[in-house]
Design a protein around this motif. Sequence first.
Motif, mmCIF file in Angstrom:
data_model
loop_
_atom_site.group_PDB
_atom_site.id
_atom_site.type_symbol
_atom_site.label_atom_id
_atom_site.label_comp_id
_atom_site.label_asym_id
_atom_site.label_seq_id
_atom_site.Cartn_x
_atom_site.Cartn_y
_atom_site.Cartn_z
ATOM 1 N N MET A 115 -20.697 -5.114 -47.129
ATOM 2 C CA MET A 115 -20.005 -5.042 -45.848
ATOM 3 C C MET A 115 -20.903 -4.415 -44.778
ATOM 4 O O MET A 115 -20.896 -4.849 -43.618
ATOM 5 N N PHE B 17 -23.087 -7.100 -43.699
ATOM 6 C CA PHE B 17 -22.345 -8.027 -42.851
ATOM 7 C C PHE B 17 -22.244 -7.491 -41.425
ATOM 8 O O PHE B 17 -22.520 -8.211 -40.459
ATOM 9 N N CYS C 188 -13.111 -13.899 -38.358
ATOM 10 C CA CYS C 188 -12.762 -14.422 -39.679
ATOM 11 C C CYS C 188 -13.716 -15.535 -40.097
ATOM 12 O O CYS C 188 -14.060 -15.649 -41.281
ATOM 13 N N ILE D 188 -16.803 -13.745 -41.363
ATOM 14 C CA ILE D 188 -16.589 -13.250 -42.729
ATOM 15 C C ILE D 188 -16.711 -14.397 -43.721
ATOM 16 O O ILE D 188 -17.338 -14.275 -44.784
ATOM 17 N N ILE E 75 -9.638 -4.652 -41.550
ATOM 18 C CA ILE E 75 -10.433 -5.620 -42.303
ATOM 19 C C ILE E 75 -10.033 -5.676 -43.783
ATOM 20 O O ILE E 75 -10.061 -6.738 -44.408
ATOM 21 N N MET F 96 -10.011 -9.001 -46.489
ATOM 22 C CA MET F 96 -10.911 -9.133 -47.633
ATOM 23 C C MET F 96 -10.131 -9.231 -48.938
ATOM 24 O O MET F 96 -10.498 -10.006 -49.836
#
Length: 558
Positions: free
Chosen positions: A144, A147, A312, A315, A347, A351
């Motif tokens: 993460m 990311f 989104c 992700i 978040i 996930m």
Amino acid sequence: MTKTYLYNYKIFCSCFLLSLITTITWSQTPPMSYSLNPYSGSWTSAEAGHLLRRALYGPTYAQLQDAVTNGIDATVDDLLVLTLAPNPPLSYHPKENVAAFGTSWVTSVYSTPLGKIDAARERSLDAWLIQNNFELNSTITQKMIMFWHNHFAVEDTKDSRANYNYYELLRTHALGNFKTLVKEMTIDPAMLVFLNGKDNVASDPNENYARELLELYSIGKGHEIGNDDFSTYTEVDVTEGARILTGYSIEGWRSTVITSPYAIFTEADHDMGSKTLSYHFNAATISPNGQTEYEDYIDVIFAQPDFANFICESIYHFFVNNDITNGVKTQVIPEMAKTLTNNNFEILPVMKQLLKSEHFYDAALRGCLIKSPMDYVIGIYNSTDSKANFDVESDYRLYYNVYKELRDILGMNLSGPPSVAGWPAYYEAPNFSRLWVGAVHLKGRSQFIDTRIASGSFSASTGKSLVVDFVGLLNSLPNPSNANSVIDALEELYMPTPLNNTDKLALKNILTDDLPNFEWTDLYNNYLLDPTANYTQVRNQMRATLGALYKLYMFHTF
């Protein structure tokens, strides 16, 4: 190395070059299920391995088996626990007086000359970033952070204390509230330097951050629908946003007195007039509100009906697939976005929904991404539970070597994204992750296998090496004395799709050195009886086998 081994190795590589073509073609097939309903199918090492390879930088065989035993719900829940903050980076070079040797420099003031001192901090921070990916590989936290680092791409700002604080901001909010993260990132000192926010004053507005706030960090650019008009904002919103963001600068930047830089607001530098946004934001007016006015603006951005779709999709790109098919765009992304908005932009629920969904475990999504250099290199070390565990100086030097290999050989400078948009492999259509294996970097991956897998990463200054623990991995497998069982277990650990029989036979012949299976059994059992006498041969045959498998790993997807 025997002629037989060389022959088998060439056959093996040829087989896998064919496998690469087959895999890449197959991976472009749209997934069969677009449902985000909880997955209820079989839960084997195939499904657990898919999850762990996406969520971690290389699971160990023990982690894989624990995931199978614990089941999908417990495994995902455990992965989605934020790890505790690691100890801050340390001063590891006895002759570079950044801070006392073995203590942290993150609150140390600067002194002159600055150049050498800051270089020492930069090296320490780079080594620390790699160390965390080795030592904190039990949850999704590190993935993460990567990311978010790609999403809010900030390069080295020449005050390493600010860069450390930036990484800790990413860690703190890695699974937290997206809106809060955007607000805090807006006035983070590293970001204020990187996108010139510190220079944005009423008398001379700077639009850099205002533009990226819309285009890259929050709602996305969409497509052009008119002159200076995109499907989510117009140039008016960039101009007005810059006015809203005026007035922030930094105190303590590379200071010889202040221990850590921080943002300050100067009212005289802030545009005190009202700002009116475009029709995309219903011509909303942002009233003068001093140092919190930027928060009012971000609240307006987050209130847009389709706001959540952009993050989104990001992700989804990072954790699932590059290909946003029509089914994904119309069924998967809207459901993720709905979850994000219904949970006030947290978040974690998104996930959890994604990693427990039918869609995530669809067979068409296994092996559809090319591994990043981080996934590839650190995944090899972590899957064999190989770490530097010597002393502060040796460990930091070895982890810094890994950082340099990623930067100089494999094309991924962890602390220096190539642009404000991050790494092209995460956003540049149509190739996306295939950009990781261009001709130069593909050669680099082969070089990494031929050198580091063979001899390890060596620090001449301390005489220590970071080596791949081939025998440790072998000993962790369920039936290490059985050659076929070893290959089966390695397939479980590394491969997103099953090996064919020809490939497995090639690997097994490398492991046994073309001898009958019982010879491997005898060798391993003799090693157990006398590890000193037989360790080297067992290691060498495992090293040859994994070297061949990692060549496949170089080409293959995950």
